[in-house]
Design a protein around this motif. Structure first.
Motif, short mmCIF file in Angstrom:
data_model
loop_
_atom_site.label_atom_id
_atom_site.label_comp_id
_atom_site.label_asym_id
_atom_site.label_seq_id
_atom_site.Cartn_x
_atom_site.Cartn_y
_atom_site.Cartn_z
N ALA A 154 -7.04 7.00 -5.71
CA ALA A 154 -7.22 5.96 -4.70
C ALA A 154 -6.61 6.38 -3.36
CB ALA A 154 -6.59 4.65 -5.18
N SER A 160 -5.86 4.05 3.76
CA SER A 160 -5.62 2.74 4.39
C SER A 160 -6.06 1.60 3.50
CB SER A 160 -6.25 2.64 5.77
OG SER A 160 -7.47 3.31 5.83
N PHE A 161 -7.14 1.79 2.75
CA PHE A 161 -7.55 0.74 1.81
C PHE A 161 -6.47 0.54 0.75
CE2 PHE A 161 -9.34 -0.65 -2.21
CZ PHE A 161 -10.06 -1.77 -1.84
N LYS A 163 -3.27 1.18 0.90
CA LYS A 163 -2.11 0.51 1.48
C LYS A 163 -2.38 -0.98 1.63
CE LYS A 163 0.20 3.96 4.29
NZ LYS A 163 0.12 4.55 5.63
N ALA A 164 -3.57 -1.29 2.16
CA ALA A 164 -3.89 -2.69 2.46
C ALA A 164 -3.94 -3.52 1.19
CB ALA A 164 -5.21 -2.78 3.20
N THR A 165 -4.32 -2.92 0.07
CA THR A 165 -4.42 -3.70 -1.16
C THR A 165 -3.16 -3.58 -2.00
OG1 THR A 165 -5.61 -1.88 -2.17
CG2 THR A 165 -6.92 -3.69 -1.33
N GLY A 166 -2.12 -3.04 -1.44
CA GLY A 166 -0.82 -3.10 -2.12
C GLY A 166 -0.46 -1.88 -2.96
N VAL A 167 -1.26 -0.81 -2.88
CA VAL A 167 -0.85 0.43 -3.55
C VAL A 167 0.14 1.13 -2.62
CG1 VAL A 167 -1.60 2.68 -4.41
CG2 VAL A 167 -3.03 0.67 -4.75
N ARG A 168 1.25 1.59 -3.18
CA ARG A 168 2.27 2.17 -2.31
C ARG A 168 1.93 3.62 -1.98
NH1 ARG A 168 7.50 0.44 -5.49
NH2 ARG A 168 8.60 1.45 -3.78
#
Lengths: 270, 259
Positions: A154, A160-161, A163-168
């Motif tokens: 991912a 950026s996707f 990060k935006a969905t909460g993957v660190r």
């Protein structure tokens, strides 16, 4: 092949080399796709500097190069992800400086024959202690890679996707960089500082010629890398070439083979 | 406050290194809205989007999430990057990765994730290409794949960053229809950043027009009667002519609609 296994040092080189090839191939897929290939190259040069200093000071080489290369991995990652500094130029500066420091230190202490083995690798370099440490490191890399596989995908595909969905994403980037540092340090002795990065880059590029999903590219990279290492070892043993060079040549051959296969399948699809 | 908003943006100021690009911006997004954010390059659209997504922290003001929405539950459709063009990954691998945000440290996908992924693949009509490689798809197909991935991350809110840029007119119309359908039938709230004013007017229920230092926020119908709209629609040249520069002064700040 069987004849090779009579020599302890060759068995050690084979075990460590195979594990390192696997690790490098797995990490390489992500590094190549993220356009971070140069990180592996930069790290190996830093590792060369660290090795030289360690042997000059009579310290255990791996214990010195691990922390140094890990810190370098951290710095390189920061440079690459910070768009403002020219990342590639900064990496080139860092790696040539480290190389220069290493060469200077070696020429003052042990002479130029060691430079050759550090640069291009030697199958005699692995001691029993190194073997144990290398196996532990490789197992850590492989286990972490499998556990984080989906996240690595991912983050590699779309940072950026993620990060935006909460993957660190930052955490996983750091994990990848640190695992690469481990792999480079372990593999550098056999492959040599100049050639270890090819172990990271070649298998991924080779597999991408033919395969079209992330999973198949990853699996194929691991297999290709292992096969090329064994072929390389055969060449080294029979023709008395430097280990690193033979493995890279095997990888080059495989790359050309896969490129041809890729072209043919493309034609067939059309 | 009589109604709970999904997103309430209060006096938000955001930008880069002390330089505010978006100043004192307030607007709300309610369940079921289709909000289009328009404005020229440099007007702060991307800054606002990154702040909404939590990729950037606001310099002042705040963004409040309501209605049970968490910041990480925003389904984000980013613009494509160069690295993705030759990325070896199947459609299904990409769509599945939308489920990861919720997984925390859990390393593998669950059965529920895979079911969700397959139903979103079906919803967007890309089942026939699910095992194809992302890099072999057309631009429109790739956008559908990324939309399916975004839907795996959310059921409530999609944030689309110029979803039709680079698509040909036919595919653009298709893409708009898909988004409108998700908004209408699935009840997904949509925030879309767009350069395409016509599309924004046609499909959006609300408009947020950003200008450097000023903004308009209100319903699409009200927006049509503002000066800012007339200026924008008569001059479509994306230039810095008088027209565009002057407009910042007579911007109707704040909007009237709060229902």
């Amino acid at each position: 092949m069987l004849e090779m296994l009579q020599y302890d040092f060759l068995v050690r080189a084979l075990v460590v080399g195979l594990l390192v090839s696997l690790c490098a191939a797995l990490l390489g897929v992500s590094l190549v796709l993220k356009r971070y290939s140069m990180i592996g190259d930069g790290l190996s040069h830093v590792g060369f500097g660290a090795l030289a200093i360690a042997s000059a000071m009579n310290l255990a080489p791996l214990y010195v190069s691990f922390p140094v290369v890990m810190i370098a991995a951290f710095i390189l990652l920061k440079i690459s992800s910070n768009g403002k500094i020219k990342g590639d130029a900064a990496i080139a500066l860092l790696s040539s400086s480290a190389l220069a420091i290493g060469a200077a230190v070696i020429s003052q202490t042990s002479g130029t024959t060691d430079i050759n083995s550090y640069m291009f690798g030697s199958i005699m370099a692995i001691s029993n202690d190194d073997l144990i440490l290398s196996v532990i490191c490789s197992v850590i890399v492989i286990v972490l890679f499998v556990l984080f596989y989906n996240k690595i995908f991912a983050v590699t595909f779309d940072e950026s996707f993620s990060k935006a969905t909460g993957v660190r994403a930052g955490l996983y980037n750091t994990v990848i960089a640190l695992l690469t540092a481990l792999t480079v340090v372990v593999g550098m002795r056999i492959m040599g500082a100049l050639l270890i990065s090819s172990l990271i880059i070649f298998p991924a590029l080779t597999s991408m010629r033919v395969f079209r999903s992330f999973k198949s590219v990853t699996v194929c990279s691991a297999v290709v890398s292992a096969v090329c290492y064994i072929i390389g070892m055969e060449i080294t043993y029979n023709l008395d070439l430097p280990a690193g060079a033979s493995v890279v040549l095997a990888n080059l051959g495989m790359f050309l083979l896969f490129s041809a296969a890729g072209l043919i399948t493309k034609r067939v699809r059309k | 406050m009589s109604e709970e908003y999904l997103i309430e943006c209060k006096n938000l100021t955001a930008g880069y290194e002390g330089q505010a690009v978006v100043k004192d911006l307030s607007f709300t997004v309610s369940q079921g809205d289709y909000l289009c954010i328009v404005g020229e390059n440099g007007s702060g659209k991307s800054t606002l989007m990154k702040t909404l997504l939590g990729l950037k922290s606001p310099q002042s003001g705040e963004i409040v999430f309501g209605g049970g929405l968490k910041q990480t539950e925003i389904g984000y459709l980013p613009q494509q990057t160069a690295a993705q063009k030759d990325f070896p990954a199947t459609v299904r691998e990409v769509v599945l990765s939308g489920c990861l945000g919720r997984r925390g440290f859990h390393p593998f996908y669950t059965k529920a994730d895979k079911t969700l992924c397959d139903s979103n693949i079906e919803l967007l009509g890309i089942k026939h290409i699910a095992h194809k490689s992302y890099r072999d798809l057309s631009g429109g197909q790739q956008q559908r794949v990324l939309l399916a991935r975004a839907l795996c991350a959310t059921k409530k809110l999609l944030l689309l960053d110029e979803p039709v840029s680079g698509l040909d007119p036919m595919v653009t119309a298709e893409m708009y229809e898909i988004i409108a359908r998700l908004n209408r039938e699935q009840g997904v709230t949509v925030i879309m950043i767009s350069h395409d004013l016509q599309g924004a007017l046609r499909y959006g229920s609300r408009i947020l027009h950003l200008e450097s230092g000023a903004y308009y926020f209100g319903t699409t119908d009200e927006y049509r009667s503002t000066d800012i709209f007339h200026a924008m629609s008569t001059c479509d040249c994306h230039c810095d002519c008088d027209h565009h520069v002057k407009r910042a002064d007579n911007t109707d700040k704040g909007g009237t609609d709060n229902a």
